[in-house]
Design an enzyme around this catalytic site. Structure first.
Site, short mmCIF file in Angstrom:
data_model
loop_
_atom_site.label_atom_id
_atom_site.label_comp_id
_atom_site.label_asym_id
_atom_site.label_seq_id
_atom_site.Cartn_x
_atom_site.Cartn_y
_atom_site.Cartn_z
N HIS B 96 0.90 -1.12 -0.03
CA HIS B 96 0.01 -0.23 -0.13
C HIS B 96 0.95 1.14 0.10
O HIS B 96 0.64 2.33 0.63
CB HIS B 96 -0.81 0.03 1.20
CG HIS B 96 -1.91 -0.79 1.03
ND1 HIS B 96 -3.27 -0.68 1.65
CD2 HIS B 96 -2.11 -2.08 0.80
CE1 HIS B 96 -4.03 -1.84 1.57
NE2 HIS B 96 -3.43 -2.55 0.69
N ASP B 119 11.36 3.86 -18.68
CA ASP B 119 12.51 2.97 -18.60
C ASP B 119 11.98 1.59 -18.04
O ASP B 119 12.70 0.51 -18.10
CB ASP B 119 13.58 3.54 -17.61
CG ASP B 119 14.45 4.48 -18.41
OD1 ASP B 119 14.47 4.17 -19.42
OD2 ASP B 119 15.29 5.24 -17.65
N HIS B 168 -8.00 0.54 -4.00
CA HIS B 168 -7.13 -0.37 -3.18
C HIS B 168 -5.53 -0.20 -3.31
O HIS B 168 -5.27 0.89 -2.62
CB HIS B 168 -7.29 -1.72 -3.57
CG HIS B 168 -6.77 -2.83 -2.74
ND1 HIS B 168 -7.50 -4.20 -2.81
CD2 HIS B 168 -5.85 -2.90 -1.81
CE1 HIS B 168 -6.60 -4.69 -1.68
NE2 HIS B 168 -5.73 -4.12 -1.19
N TYR B 225 21.86 -0.60 -22.37
CA TYR B 225 22.02 0.07 -21.14
C TYR B 225 22.72 -1.09 -20.32
O TYR B 225 22.37 -2.21 -20.34
CB TYR B 225 20.58 0.20 -20.40
CG TYR B 225 20.60 1.10 -19.22
CD1 TYR B 225 20.80 2.31 -19.04
CD2 TYR B 225 20.81 0.29 -17.98
CE1 TYR B 225 20.59 3.22 -18.03
CE2 TYR B 225 20.67 0.95 -16.75
CZ TYR B 225 20.66 2.33 -16.83
OH TYR B 225 20.90 3.00 -15.75
#
Lengths: 229, 229, 229, 229
Positions: B96, B119, B168, B225
């Protein structure tokens, strides 16, 4: 007397600091012993770091100091009013935690926008009406307790363990001081999330069936959250 | 059984706390072993500081506990639904976390406003529809998994490893529990930045070509990357 | 000379850092000795970690350095103007604390929205007018002190111990440097809460009777907050 | 080669983490040695805690690796473009710091609202235009450097040591890597304050005369802030 409760109240007062709910000395926790009708509360305006468990002040329901060398918290009459109004509670917490206070200052109830809220509060966290000039000038702290009780009229304080005092800040309560602290921590986070949701887009309240589901899976007769007791 | 996965799931559960994504016990991580069809998950409502790796609960795909003394997380059926719906994932995280939850409470997908988002997430992070009363009252946690799968319909869960459950909070996933935790950390920051951007001025989404460039330089076949593997 | 005041000013300068009110070297505290008419202030642009009490600079009311090897803070003339304008104050703090500065940049007084504010500031925290080009180009820092005094015209600086300088940042003051630091900490939190309240809903100011009650229960002749002195 | 610069660049990379400007590996610092025309930069996608000074990669102005076992940061061509475009700078910092990135995502320059800003940036911090599809698809990182230079056209990079890349994040620069880090820290706070000011009320920019006064008292020929050099 009430050495264990003093220890509990002392620790609960340190916990609201540790959880970041208190700036300076803006906060206090009390515990109530229903058997003796006595309350244990933090002394007024004392630094948290200097305080010990034995500094906690014991008063009766009229607010008379029964034990303790220091003045009890100025908010003592509010705490007493809550113990009188709400049967079954044994701890009360008052903080000026940032986000809950922001809602109190905006004069708005915190709408139930999600399950984090629904897990603890069975509906919007109410805000009191403003006190009248008379209520403010005479017996202010006790009247603060009365408007809290008024805001909870018709609501079981066990399913709504928090309130925002208008233009002021939150109070929370529970069976013990530690429970009331737990609620105060959750309330601050719920207030923070709700303020953020409002800043993203005008949100709609949670559906009634989802509120029921979350609140009742933790608190109802058929609760199934956590471990078997 | 599955001792390494228990250790991984245990550590991942501690990591979501260390990264500040969890208030109290609002969070859980699971891992899935595709070979045996077994899931390892955090026990329900247990304090993170008391927990050990051996407390992790093992269930099969039907939710039956195969090993472990405690109840599994109440969200177990949601995790299982995700392992069934999304082939190739081996870890699921539910938190949460403040800002991602604020978007879920606002009922809004997180728009892709910049390269930090691009990304990791190949487009807006979707929000589910609200559950119906029936879905909430009967088999709620499993139905939560189903509406997540529904929100991802037509989207490869590998390029969109997160969702917001309406009213939620977020779920994230990945090849391993650790990857899912990494995504949960990024999601919270992306949610925070997007909320701030919205508060500054109504922002426009990133251009498609920039989204492609950033997502694909990290994840595509010609990713360049990081270091050579 | 004034070794105790140097120590107090030194500690107060460290305290504004410890309380998170200072970024880099954006902040300074001074103390004033009314008996000798001398001020002790932080040296300009010096790192807080390298500084010692003996680095504090002593100046007279004209700003001439009486003791000390370093340049005093560039804001020295502002501090001096405040000691001249406000009889009875012995400490001045200037910070660029985030939320108070945000209000200063918005060019708005901080409205009194709740009792946290009312406990310390007897009404809205004023914002100065903008300085004219002439006031800015010639004797800028001293003129900053003058517009502060102008913004407080008709208000007792003891009941309003803070101001926001328009397009700039806050100044606070008190009987001692430590008191002025205490006020600066409270001001930042009050500014933060007010900004949050504004973001939730357009708030209304606190009722006059509640402002009176809270300010006076802490500061009036019949104050009853805290312990007997 | 360039051992001191490697040490400086290494420390600067750790400093952006220490100052809370970096999430995961979203950030990099480089240093440039004008005498040899060589750049030292962080390796790509490497954990900050595993990195040592000797891992820093040395490239020439064309981006060819001259020394170092690892790939240089993917943003290497952007850094190189800035060293070519801006004479006299010796350090470049790229972060995705939260509030500066929020402005970049909103596609807005950061208006100069107060003296904190004016002390470091001589006017609004510019935002680049969005890159075209062609610029994004071909030589993306180098083109990012070009649009930065374009956004600074006609502005001395010494008086405006920062830019926001549209839909992306900030870059800052300075005479040394450490200076560029200092600017990156200030930029994040200035971005945060400006976002807060905007949320309080639509703010007006600082007066030109105040901008001049603050910028020039720190940076002009007749600067009088800090100690004698």
């Amino acid at each position: 007397m009430l050495e264990q409760l003093k220890e509990d109240v002392y620790r609960a007062n340190l916990d609201i600091v540790r959880h970041g709910l208190v700036l300076m000395t803006f906060g206090n926790v009390s515990g109530f012993d229903r058997a003796s009708g006595l309350m244990v509360i933090k002394p007024s305006g004392v630094s948290y770091s200097d305080m010990t468990a034995s500094d906690m002040v014991v008063t009766d329901l009229s607010g008379t100091v029964v034990e303790g060398a220091m003045n009890p918290s100025t908010d003592t009459p509010t705490h007493l009013a809550l113990y009188k109004a709400f049967q079954g509670i044994g701890g009360v917490v008052h903080t000026h935690s940032t986000h809950a206070t922001a809602w109190a200052q905006a004069g708005r109830a915190i709408p139930c926008l999600g399950t984090t809220h629904a897990d603890y509060f069975y509906g919007p966290v109410p805000v009191t009406r403003r006190l009248t000039a008379e209520e403010t000038e005479d017996d202010y702290e006790y009247n603060t307790g009365l408007v809290i009780a008024e805001a909870l009229a018709g609501i079981d304080p066990k399913i709504m363990p928090a309130v925002l005092v208008n233009s002021h800040a939150p109070f929370t309560w529970g069976v013990t001081p530690a429970t009331a602290v737990h609620i105060a921590v959750i309330l601050e986070e719920v207030a923070r999330m709700a303020a953020l949701s409002v800043s993203i887009a005008p949100p709609e309240e949670i559906d009634r069936h989802l509120l029921d589901r979350h609140y009742l899976r933790k608190h109802g007769n058929s609760a199934y959250y956590g471990q078997k007791k």
